[in-house]
Design an enzyme around this catalytic site. Structure first.
Site, PDB file in Angstrom:
ATOM      1  N   GLY A  34       0.824  -1.212   0.000  1.00  0.00           N
ATOM      2  CA  GLY A  34       0.000   0.000   0.000  1.00  0.00           C
ATOM      3  C   GLY A  34       0.852   1.254   0.000  1.00  0.00           C
ATOM      4  N   ASP A  75       4.235  -2.749  -7.435  1.00  0.00           N
ATOM      5  CA  ASP A  75       3.738  -1.546  -6.742  1.00  0.00           C
ATOM      6  C   ASP A  75       4.032  -0.300  -7.576  1.00  0.00           C
ATOM      7  OD1 ASP A  75       3.096  -3.262  -4.681  1.00  0.00           O
ATOM      8  OD2 ASP A  75       4.969  -2.901  -3.600  1.00  0.00           O
TER       9      ASP A  75
HETATM   10  O1  RIB Z   1       5.593  -5.496  -3.076  1.00  0.00           O
HETATM   11  C1  RIB Z   1       6.701  -5.384  -2.226  1.00  0.00           C
HETATM   12  C2  RIB Z   1       6.264  -5.262  -0.804  1.00  0.00           C
HETATM   13  O2  RIB Z   1       5.656  -6.481  -0.434  1.00  0.00           O
HETATM   14  C3  RIB Z   1       7.374  -5.048   0.201  1.00  0.00           C
HETATM   15  O3  RIB Z   1       7.624  -3.699   0.465  1.00  0.00           O
HETATM   16  C4  RIB Z   1       6.890  -5.830   1.417  1.00  0.00           C
HETATM   17  O4  RIB Z   1       6.623  -5.016   2.515  1.00  0.00           O
HETATM   18  C5  RIB Z   1       5.651  -6.581   0.963  1.00  0.00           C
HETATM   19  O5  RIB Z   1       4.508  -5.987   1.383  1.00  0.00           O
END
Ligand code: RIB
Length: 301
Positions: free
Chosen positions: A35, A247
């Site tokens: 997030g 992300d």
């Molecule tokens: O997508 C990477 C993230 O996955 C990392 O920052 C770790 O905290 C997990 O949530």
């Protein structure tokens, strides 16, 4: 709305076998959580990102607070839980490939209550895009998605880590951004070819999601909206650390869509953005807008 984790990142020559002890090359501590990483990526590209998260009343929680005040996130609501620890993640990154393996302990991320979500309802209801993932308790995630949907937000979900409890809420999701593994789990289809990827994305669409972008790492991405199916190739990158690539992609996608870019432009930009993210150590190390513009320019030449 999403998670914050304190990432303990160990660089290894190779992943250990079961029962084996190996030496690390290095260990670093980074802010993380899917997030937070997505919010930080979106905030690199957009000036109006509000982030809602929950941490423990402990030193990692204090780290989170200090961290958010240094990012480009324009505002945040950070709830503190006196009964749970701040989430953490043990991240192993293979030195030669940048491949990662992650174990998360969700801690306070998984204790968000409906009342806490309602305490920040003005921000939720006034958002144009609501972006979330599955590192919080599923009930809170479903509740927030429903409010966002009723408020007219465009709902983006990164279904990571996958939970089948979200399937009933997929019709409320406008855009789903799974990786290949998550897409296999959602669709029950093994993805090992272009044909099987297309079958999987169609099966996910049949569950009621309006649009899907399936990220496929160095094999690119696949988009489907029920009528248009389009494959996007990956961009070349000098890979150092693949953690946080999804992300970076998802955060950039949200930022570009809110900017008014169409899906095609937003996906191309997000691929470039993720290709730069994997060249940096740490899942939360997000590229700047100018570095993406330079990469896209180079690609066109
Ligand atoms: O997508 C990477 C993230 O996955 C990392 O920052 C770790 O905290 C997990 O949530």
């Amino acid at each position: 709305m999403g998670s914050f984790n304190l990432d303990v990142v160990t660089e290894v020559e190779r992943f250990p076998f079961i029962g084996e002890t190996i030496k690390a090359i290095s260990t670093n501590f980074y802010p993380g959580g899917k997030g937070a990483n997505q919010a930080v990526a979106a905030a690199e590209l957009n000036d109006h990102v509000h982030f809602f998260a929950k941490v423990g009343d402990d030193s990692f929680g204090t780290t989170a607070e200090k961290y958010f005040s240094t990012t480009k996130i324009s505002s945040y609501t950070l709830i503190k839980d006196t009964n749970s620890k701040t989430g953490n993640a043990l991240v192993m990154v293979e030195n030669a490939t940048g491949n990662n393996s992650i174990v998360i302990d969700l801690g306070a991320n998984a204790t968000i209550s409906k009342a806490e979500i309602l305490s920040d309802i003005n921000n939720l209801q006034s958002a144009k895009i609501f972006l979330t993932q599955l590192e919080n308790n599923i009930e809170a995630t479903k509740f927030a998605i429903e409010i966002a949907k009723k408020s007219g937000c465009y709902v983006i979900l990164n279904p990571a880590p996958y939970s089948d409890q979200i399937v009933s809420h997929l019709p409320s999701v406008d855009l789903l951004v799974p990786n290949g593994t998550e897409a296999e789990l959602i669709s029950n289809i093994k993805i090992d070819s272009v044909i099987s990827a297309q079958e999987a994305i169609k099966a996910i669409h049949n569950l009621g999601v309006k649009e899907i972008v399936m990220t496929l790492g160095d094999s690119g991405a696949l988009y489907f909206n029920g009528s248009t199916m389009k494959y996007y190739k990956a961009m070349e990158a000098s890979v150092v650390d693949t953690s946080g690539a999804g992300d970076a992609f998802t955060g950039a996608l949200a930022a570009k869509l809110i900017e008014g870019k169409n899906m095609d432009e937003a996906i191309k930009f997000s691929i470039a953005y993720a290709s730069l993210a994997v060249e940096k150590k740490g899942a939360s190390s997000m590229p700047s807008r100018t570095s993406v513009d330079a990469r896209l320019k180079k690609e066109r030449m």
